[in-house]
Design an enzyme around this catalytic site. Sequence first.
Site, PDB file in Angstrom:
ATOM      1  N   HIS A 477       0.889  -1.205   0.129  1.00  0.00           N
ATOM      2  CA  HIS A 477      -0.097  -0.014  -0.127  1.00  0.00           C
ATOM      3  C   HIS A 477       0.932   1.297  -0.102  1.00  0.00           C
ATOM      4  O   HIS A 477       0.408   2.544  -0.447  1.00  0.00           O
ATOM      5  CB  HIS A 477      -0.841   0.049   1.331  1.00  0.00           C
ATOM      6  CG  HIS A 477      -2.288   1.040   0.861  1.00  0.00           C
ATOM      7  ND1 HIS A 477      -2.254   1.948   0.302  1.00  0.00           N
ATOM      8  CD2 HIS A 477      -3.246   0.429   1.306  1.00  0.00           C
ATOM      9  CE1 HIS A 477      -3.385   2.444   0.300  1.00  0.00           C
ATOM     10  NE2 HIS A 477      -4.335   1.441   0.919  1.00  0.00           N
ATOM     11  N   ASP A 481      -1.053   2.633  -4.401  1.00  0.00           N
ATOM     12  CA  ASP A 481      -2.359   3.215  -3.776  1.00  0.00           C
ATOM     13  C   ASP A 481      -3.262   3.781  -4.826  1.00  0.00           C
ATOM     14  O   ASP A 481      -3.103   3.380  -6.134  1.00  0.00           O
ATOM     15  CB  ASP A 481      -1.842   4.150  -2.677  1.00  0.00           C
ATOM     16  CG  ASP A 481      -0.969   5.230  -3.143  1.00  0.00           C
ATOM     17  OD1 ASP A 481      -0.895   5.335  -4.451  1.00  0.00           O
ATOM     18  OD2 ASP A 481      -0.354   5.895  -2.236  1.00  0.00           O
TER      19      ASP A 481
END
Length: 531
Positions: A477, A481
């Site tokens: 992440h 993202d």
Amino acid sequence: MFPLCCGVSKLWQFAASPTVPSPLSLEEKVSMPSGISAMSTKLRSRMTGPNIFKEYISSQMLSGRGFSASSDLPPHQEIGMPSLSPTMTEGNIARWLKKEGDKVAPGEVLCEVETDKATVEMECMEEGYLAKIVKEEGAKEIQVGEVIAITVEDEEDIQKFKDYTPSSNTGPAAPEAKPAPSPPKEEKVEKPASAPEPKSSKPSSVSSGDRIFASPLARKLAEENNVPLSSIEGTGPEGRIVKADVEDFLASRGKETTAKPSKVTDSKVPALDYVDIPHSQIRKVTALRLAFSKQTIPHYYLTVDTCVDKMMGLRSQLNSFQEASGGKRISVNDLVIKAAALALRKVPQCNSSWTDEYIRQFSNVNINVAVQTENGLYVPVVKDADKKGVSTIGEEVRFLAQKAKENSLKPEDYEGGTFTVSNLGGPFGIKQFSAVINPPQAAILAIGSAEKRVVPGSGPDQFNFASYMTVTLSCDHRVIDGTHPPPTPMPLSSASHRKRLISQCPCAGAIGAEWLKAFKGYIETPESMLL
């Protein structure tokens, strides 16, 4: 025949990082422990990215020349355990290809060293004779720089090293065991003059007031095992109980328990039968890297179903051409690797790596492919997969898979990957799974099996059959993202920068979803991969 479509979701040997904080200089000295001198490491050019390990092995073949202070020993060369990979701290001697007394020349293989990633051949750097093998075949956990052999220049000097032992361990010294913490200061209590007490069978560890003196470590160990200190014989100063006393007591109690089973034990419960399997080097590094990945990388997962009917039809046509021309058959995994590589070229944000200072986006698309072996899980790399044909990818995967089974992969065979594919569908029939990211990469693709499903037709009462394959993308992440990097660097404190980031981030995982959309497009329209 080893299946080509293979992989393991959560057990692998991680490929070495393609990112290196600073490139190697044209010439640098490699430091070695005392007693071992290092050769000058010369690289032909400055290299970064996936090619940084091109000449790593040749630069790390370290050896030292030492002269004995004893007059009866001639000049000799101490061969130290080399560092054969960037993460190697120790190695095992898998096999000696030379024996004591043999003549050796530069470039000849002395032995095979099992590193934390593979078994690598160690070459001799100078001409001479192998006078002494210090670490025999099968020796394990030899620290980098520790002496493994002695060579001499003259053949008549060999016999002088028959009983030779290195004067000092050139490997890194083992950390000294810290002494047990000293017990709290004892108050001296003078005993009143009285008749001598009868001798006890145990040295007294109890002072007046029935206080038992024991080290904090011994007390803690006794409490954890529910052992009263009064039943332990102290052998420390003035009868103090130390850790070794508790361990000896536990060991003796274990023997008594084995000889005479406790009445409390339920006789109906059979004793467990087990076998302890020693860790191989690759399993050790796999365990470390798995824990590192799950503890430091914020994983999230995206799953999509892809129709593979057209891809299977194209595969049949290509295999017909391959058989007619005498080539090897193309597997589903070969087409998956090609589609993943092209999707990375279309969405390069997924072909990246996280660092504390920046996100490094790679120009090369190098795909690691998980290959299961008896020794563990390897991830050999297919370099520049986006520029290669499906047939070439298949040949490379077969060749690397065979080398992995033979435990003969070289560092250049598994280092420098930017993305990983793990396939449990073809060989094992797993429908869907989530794989652990292979650091320092930012994503890994988990391939499930294909299954026929009923899908709605054009009419209300019509239906069709189609084959669907479930794939799951594990994403870092921090890298993948919902934002795209701005075209020009802006300070984080900039209000316009924050506004832009918010406008570009409709939802977390948008970049990963964009990559899966591109991958699905290539799988469901496989002809586009040939353009």
